[in-house]
Motif scaffolding. Structure first.
Motif, PDB file in Angstrom:
ATOM      1  N   TRP A 149       1.035  -1.100  -0.008  1.00 29.28           N
ATOM      2  CA  TRP A 149      -0.260   0.319  -0.388  1.00 29.28           C
ATOM      3  C   TRP A 149       0.638   1.364  -0.063  1.00 29.28           C
ATOM      4  N   TYR A 150       1.074   2.260  -0.748  1.00 26.40           N
ATOM      5  CA  TYR A 150       1.324   3.669  -0.606  1.00 26.40           C
ATOM      6  C   TYR A 150      -0.066   4.236  -0.746  1.00 26.40           C
ATOM      7  N   ARG A 151       0.234   5.207  -0.205  1.00 22.17           N
ATOM      8  CA  ARG A 151      -0.151   7.038  -0.252  1.00 22.17           C
ATOM      9  C   ARG A 151       0.501   8.093  -0.565  1.00 22.17           C
ATOM     10  N   GLN A 152      -0.936   8.918  -1.674  1.00 22.27           N
ATOM     11  CA  GLN A 152       0.063  10.231  -1.830  1.00 22.27           C
ATOM     12  C   GLN A 152      -0.805  11.734  -0.782  1.00 22.27           C
ATOM     13  N   ALA A 153      -0.665  12.579  -0.869  1.00 24.49           N
ATOM     14  CA  ALA A 153      -1.365  13.686  -0.178  1.00 24.49           C
ATOM     15  C   ALA A 153      -1.001  14.454  -0.971  1.00 24.49           C
ATOM     16  N   PRO A 154      -1.965  15.461  -1.058  1.00 25.99           N
ATOM     17  CA  PRO A 154      -1.801  16.535  -1.973  1.00 25.99           C
ATOM     18  C   PRO A 154      -0.193  17.425  -2.179  1.00 25.99           C
ATOM     19  N   LEU A 175       5.643   4.464   0.043  1.00 23.90           N
ATOM     20  CA  LEU A 175       5.351   3.275   1.096  1.00 23.90           C
ATOM     21  C   LEU A 175       4.839   3.388   2.172  1.00 23.90           C
ATOM     22  N   ILE A 176       4.456   2.546   2.484  1.00 23.92           N
ATOM     23  CA  ILE A 176       3.255   2.706   3.559  1.00 23.92           C
ATOM     24  C   ILE A 176       3.399   1.263   4.476  1.00 23.92           C
ATOM     25  N   ALA A 177       3.117   0.682   3.678  1.00 23.13           N
ATOM     26  CA  ALA A 177       2.763  -0.926   3.842  1.00 23.13           C
ATOM     27  C   ALA A 177       3.519  -1.220   2.558  1.00 23.13           C
ATOM     28  N   ARG A 178       3.670  -3.142   3.069  1.00 17.08           N
ATOM     29  CA  ARG A 178       3.936  -3.668   2.659  1.00 17.08           C
ATOM     30  C   ARG A 178       4.517  -5.214   2.987  1.00 17.08           C
ATOM     31  N   ILE A 179       3.515  -6.316   1.994  1.00 15.22           N
ATOM     32  CA  ILE A 179       3.515  -7.804   2.747  1.00 15.22           C
ATOM     33  C   ILE A 179       4.188  -8.462   1.606  1.00 15.22           C
ATOM     34  N   THR A 180       4.633  -9.805   1.375  1.00 15.63           N
ATOM     35  CA  THR A 180       5.912 -10.308   0.805  1.00 15.63           C
ATOM     36  C   THR A 180       4.918 -11.453  -0.014  1.00 15.63           C
ATOM     37  N   ASN A 181       5.173 -12.516  -0.824  1.00 10.14           N
ATOM     38  CA  ASN A 181       4.683 -13.672  -0.874  1.00 10.14           C
ATOM     39  C   ASN A 181       4.447 -14.667   0.104  1.00 10.14           C
ATOM     40  N   TYR A 182       5.471 -14.698   0.857  1.00 14.50           N
ATOM     41  CA  TYR A 182       5.623 -15.282   2.324  1.00 14.50           C
ATOM     42  C   TYR A 182       4.910 -15.091   3.567  1.00 14.50           C
ATOM     43  N   GLU A 183       4.552 -13.532   3.270  1.00 16.51           N
ATOM     44  CA  GLU A 183       3.313 -12.866   4.133  1.00 16.51           C
ATOM     45  C   GLU A 183       4.255 -12.618   5.685  1.00 16.51           C
ATOM     46  N   THR A 232       5.816  -8.894   7.063  1.00 17.08           N
ATOM     47  CA  THR A 232       5.270  -7.906   6.414  1.00 17.08           C
ATOM     48  C   THR A 232       6.192  -6.355   6.743  1.00 17.08           C
ATOM     49  N   SER A 233       6.093  -5.003   6.811  1.00 16.01           N
ATOM     50  CA  SER A 233       6.997  -4.155   7.031  1.00 16.01           C
ATOM     51  C   SER A 233       5.743  -2.714   6.701  1.00 16.01           C
ATOM     52  N   TYR A 234       6.016  -1.910   7.989  1.00 14.26           N
ATOM     53  CA  TYR A 234       6.189  -0.252   7.365  1.00 14.26           C
ATOM     54  C   TYR A 234       6.824   0.304   7.583  1.00 14.26           C
ATOM     55  N   ALA A 235       5.559   2.123   7.519  1.00 16.61           N
ATOM     56  CA  ALA A 235       6.580   2.633   7.528  1.00 16.61           C
ATOM     57  C   ALA A 235       5.971   3.132   9.239  1.00 16.61           C
ATOM     58  N   GLU A 236       7.290   4.134   9.419  1.00 12.60           N
ATOM     59  CA  GLU A 236       7.290   4.731  10.843  1.00 12.60           C
ATOM     60  C   GLU A 236       5.865   5.489  11.146  1.00 12.60           C
ATOM     61  N   SER A 237       5.752   6.135  10.076  1.00 11.92           N
ATOM     62  CA  SER A 237       4.524   6.868  10.081  1.00 11.92           C
ATOM     63  C   SER A 237       3.425   6.234  10.473  1.00 11.92           C
ATOM     64  N   VAL A 238       3.194   5.109  10.418  1.00 10.07           N
ATOM     65  CA  VAL A 238       1.753   4.087  10.322  1.00 10.07           C
ATOM     66  C   VAL A 238       2.480   2.601  11.602  1.00 10.07           C
ATOM     67  N   ALA A 258      -5.302  10.995   2.899  1.00 10.21           N
ATOM     68  CA  ALA A 258      -4.091  10.990   1.255  1.00 10.21           C
ATOM     69  C   ALA A 258      -5.086  10.182   0.572  1.00 10.21           C
ATOM     70  N   VAL A 259      -4.631   9.441  -1.211  1.00  3.26           N
ATOM     71  CA  VAL A 259      -5.155   8.967  -1.849  1.00  3.26           C
ATOM     72  C   VAL A 259      -4.311   7.771  -1.651  1.00  3.26           C
ATOM     73  N   TYR A 260      -4.556   6.359  -1.463  1.00  6.85           N
ATOM     74  CA  TYR A 260      -4.238   5.391  -0.929  1.00  6.85           C
ATOM     75  C   TYR A 260      -4.336   4.283  -2.068  1.00  6.85           C
ATOM     76  N   TYR A 261      -2.916   3.776  -2.220  1.00  9.28           N
ATOM     77  CA  TYR A 261      -3.024   3.120  -3.942  1.00  9.28           C
ATOM     78  C   TYR A 261      -2.618   0.957  -3.185  1.00  9.28           C
ATOM     79  N   CYS A 262      -3.110   0.408  -3.877  1.00 12.03           N
ATOM     80  CA  CYS A 262      -2.630  -0.836  -3.874  1.00 12.03           C
ATOM     81  C   CYS A 262      -1.645  -1.242  -4.981  1.00 12.03           C
ATOM     82  N   ASN A 263      -0.099  -1.690  -4.924  1.00 16.51           N
ATOM     83  CA  ASN A 263       0.729  -1.935  -5.326  1.00 16.51           C
ATOM     84  C   ASN A 263       0.783  -3.938  -5.166  1.00 16.51           C
TER      85      ASN A 263
END
Length: 117
Positions: free
Chosen positions: A36-41, A47-55, A57-63, A91-96
């Protein structure tokens, strides 16, 4: 045809919760890391959160500690549970999706999240 379709955005008060969903089709889900990514105006897409194919996870410090990313391989779905939301989460949140062997990426169209009283 590859399609990533986000849903679940909306208006929420500070301190509230939302759950974003991304429905994925047209790719081999288990060969992709998801994020998941997000973009504020006026700001870059982050990048705010990521999950690999073996699950893993990692997160941005802000979340970190407030958001949780998960995936369901059987349903080909990606989720972002967002708790204790703050106005700065607006923000607008995007799936990647990023293919693990060549890093080819796919994006959804985004879903708006607004945190305001």
């Amino acid at each position: 045809q590859v399609q990533l379709l986000e849903s679940g955005g909306g208006l929420v008060q500070p301190g509230g919760s939302l759950r974003l969903t991304c429905s994925i089709s047209g790719i081999s889900f288990n060969l992709h890391a998801m994020a998941w990514y997000r973009q504020a105006p006026g700001k870059q897409r982050d990048l705010i959160a990521r999950i690999t194919n073996y699950e893993s996870t990692s997160y941005a410090e802000s979340v970190e500690g407030r958001f949780s990313v998960s995936r369901d391989s059987a349903k080909k779905m990606l989720y972002l549970q967002m708790n204790r939301l703050r106005p700065e989460d607006t923000a607008v949140y995007y799936c990647n999706a990023a293919r693990i062997y060549d890093r080819v990426q796919y994006w959804g169209q985004g879903t708006q999240v607004t945190v305001s009283s």
